[in-house]
Design a protein around this motif. Sequence first.
Motif, PDB file in Angstrom:
ATOM      1  N   VAL A   8      23.358  45.943  48.281  1.00 14.53           N
ATOM      2  CA  VAL A   8      21.911  46.088  48.052  1.00 14.53           C
ATOM      3  C   VAL A   8      21.414  47.432  48.577  1.00 14.53           C
ATOM      4  CG1 VAL A   8      21.187  43.699  47.747  1.00 14.53           C
ATOM      5  CG2 VAL A   8      21.459  44.585  50.056  1.00 14.53           C
ATOM      6  N   ALA A  10      18.194  48.811  47.262  1.00 10.13           N
ATOM      7  CA  ALA A  10      16.927  48.968  46.539  1.00 10.13           C
ATOM      8  C   ALA A  10      15.721  49.052  47.462  1.00 10.13           C
ATOM      9  CB  ALA A  10      16.749  47.821  45.539  1.00 10.13           C
ATOM     10  N   GLY A  11      15.970  49.225  48.765  1.00  9.94           N
ATOM     11  CA  GLY A  11      14.857  49.306  49.711  1.00  9.94           C
ATOM     12  C   GLY A  11      14.182  50.669  49.668  1.00  9.94           C
ATOM     13  N   SER A  12      13.010  50.743  50.303  1.00  7.55           N
ATOM     14  CA  SER A  12      12.263  52.006  50.279  1.00  7.55           C
ATOM     15  C   SER A  12      12.384  52.776  51.594  1.00  7.55           C
ATOM     16  CB  SER A  12      10.792  51.733  49.958  1.00  7.55           C
ATOM     17  OG  SER A  12      10.302  50.754  50.844  1.00  7.55           O
ATOM     18  N   GLY A  13      13.007  52.185  52.611  1.00 10.46           N
ATOM     19  CA  GLY A  13      13.238  52.904  53.859  1.00 10.46           C
ATOM     20  C   GLY A  13      11.967  53.271  54.599  1.00 10.46           C
ATOM     21  N   GLU A  14      11.046  52.328  54.676  1.00  9.28           N
ATOM     22  CA  GLU A  14       9.761  52.613  55.333  1.00  9.28           C
ATOM     23  C   GLU A  14       9.936  53.089  56.765  1.00  9.28           C
ATOM     24  OE1 GLU A  14       6.421  49.707  55.174  1.00  9.28           O
ATOM     25  OE2 GLU A  14       7.051  49.605  53.070  1.00  9.28           O
ATOM     26  N   ARG A  15      10.770  52.417  57.537  1.00  8.77           N
ATOM     27  CA  ARG A  15      10.937  52.803  58.939  1.00  8.77           C
ATOM     28  C   ARG A  15      11.672  54.123  59.068  1.00  8.77           C
ATOM     29  NH1 ARG A  15      13.441  47.138  60.633  1.00  8.77           N
ATOM     30  NH2 ARG A  15      14.090  47.343  58.451  1.00  8.77           N
ATOM     31  N   LYS A  20      16.750  55.755  52.795  1.00  5.37           N
ATOM     32  CA  LYS A  20      17.851  56.230  53.637  1.00  5.37           C
ATOM     33  C   LYS A  20      19.210  56.125  52.954  1.00  5.37           C
ATOM     34  CE  LYS A  20      17.581  51.588  55.464  1.00  5.37           C
ATOM     35  NZ  LYS A  20      16.875  50.723  56.397  1.00  5.37           N
ATOM     36  N   GLY A  68      14.467  44.263  43.526  1.00  7.82           N
ATOM     37  CA  GLY A  68      13.146  43.645  43.526  1.00  7.82           C
ATOM     38  C   GLY A  68      12.331  44.044  44.736  1.00  7.82           C
ATOM     39  N   GLU A  69      11.239  43.339  44.927  1.00  8.80           N
ATOM     40  CA  GLU A  69      10.273  43.637  45.994  1.00  8.80           C
ATOM     41  C   GLU A  69      10.842  43.407  47.384  1.00  8.80           C
ATOM     42  OE1 GLU A  69       7.023  44.747  46.258  1.00  8.80           O
ATOM     43  OE2 GLU A  69       7.431  45.447  44.218  1.00  8.80           O
ATOM     44  N   THR A  70      11.695  42.398  47.524  1.00  5.71           N
ATOM     45  CA  THR A  70      12.268  42.055  48.835  1.00  5.71           C
ATOM     46  C   THR A  70      13.787  42.137  48.761  1.00  5.71           C
ATOM     47  OG1 THR A  70      12.484  39.719  48.291  1.00  5.71           O
ATOM     48  CG2 THR A  70      10.389  40.413  49.282  1.00  5.71           C
ATOM     49  N   SER A  74      16.323  41.420  45.610  1.00  3.28           N
ATOM     50  CA  SER A  74      17.356  42.378  45.173  1.00  3.28           C
ATOM     51  C   SER A  74      18.721  41.710  45.104  1.00  3.28           C
ATOM     52  CB  SER A  74      17.388  43.584  46.118  1.00  3.28           C
ATOM     53  OG  SER A  74      16.197  44.338  45.993  1.00  3.28           O
ATOM     54  N   ALA A  95      22.754  50.153  53.706  1.00  2.00           N
ATOM     55  CA  ALA A  95      22.352  50.818  54.951  1.00  2.00           C
ATOM     56  C   ALA A  95      23.400  50.681  56.059  1.00  2.00           C
ATOM     57  CB  ALA A  95      21.007  50.263  55.418  1.00  2.00           C
ATOM     58  N   LYS A 194      23.360  49.540  61.396  1.00  5.81           N
ATOM     59  CA  LYS A 194      22.484  49.630  60.231  1.00  5.81           C
ATOM     60  C   LYS A 194      21.587  50.841  60.411  1.00  5.81           C
ATOM     61  CE  LYS A 194      19.108  46.702  59.301  1.00  5.81           C
ATOM     62  NZ  LYS A 194      17.795  47.144  58.812  1.00  5.81           N
TER      63      LYS A 194
END
Length: 214
Positions: A8, A10-15, A20, A68-70, A74, A95, A194
């Motif tokens: 997976v 598909a995250g946006s790496g907010e932190r 990332k 997806g969103e979460t 995904s 990650a 991670k």
Amino acid sequence: VEGWAIVVAAGSGERFGRPKQFEALGGRRVLDMAVSAASASCAGVVVVVPPGCDSAPVAGADVIVAGGETRSASVRAGLAAVPASADIIVVHDAARPLARAELWAEVMGAVERGAEAAIPAVPVTDTLKRIVDGRVAETIDRGQLVAVQTPQAFRAELLRRAHAGGGDATDDAALVEALGAVVTVVTGDPDNLKITSPVDLVVAEALLAERGGR
Ligand code: CTP
Ligand code: MG
């Protein structure tokens, strides 16, 4: 026994501040390192990427789908692309680029030998406290607590059933636990960090250099 991986990414790496999984690490991308471990260990690999990125090739990927969103959404997008012939499905976070082949073999081996699910865990080193309204409510005995990693391996049918209800959790084992399945714990690798914040990438770079770039 046919094993498939879902990586997976598909995250946006907010932190972290940006996605990332596309950062460079040891001259490759974080994502590519995670996928190469997956493809070395499994018959096939599904890589889940942010919507709009799914037409770009990823080395080692057999299928690329949009997430997806979460995280759980995904994983479900990835599951839909895993062939019915898969007996074992391993879910891995892009990650975590430093997961070694030995760890993949351990979790997959446990399921091959009959476990319903197998996950890597490491001891918790920080002291843990529960906070309510900015004050300490409780210090938690960490003796019974572990930090859980990926790759996480599952009997394919069990993972599909766990996701059929559409639930949301930070790992897949939680959804399997909710079905009452037994999750086997194997010894995780403290180096299998991670990437969450920029400092983690610095640490990962150092760990990678120490092991000769592999
Ligand atoms: N992930 C995903 N789809 C999402 C959210 C997360 O595929 N909608 C993936 C991430 O790309 C990552 C893994 O799940 O490989 C673990 O998630 P996390 O470390 O939380 O990454 P991000 O969600 O990108 O980071 P943040 O929570 O800081 O935004
Ligand atoms: Mg996240």
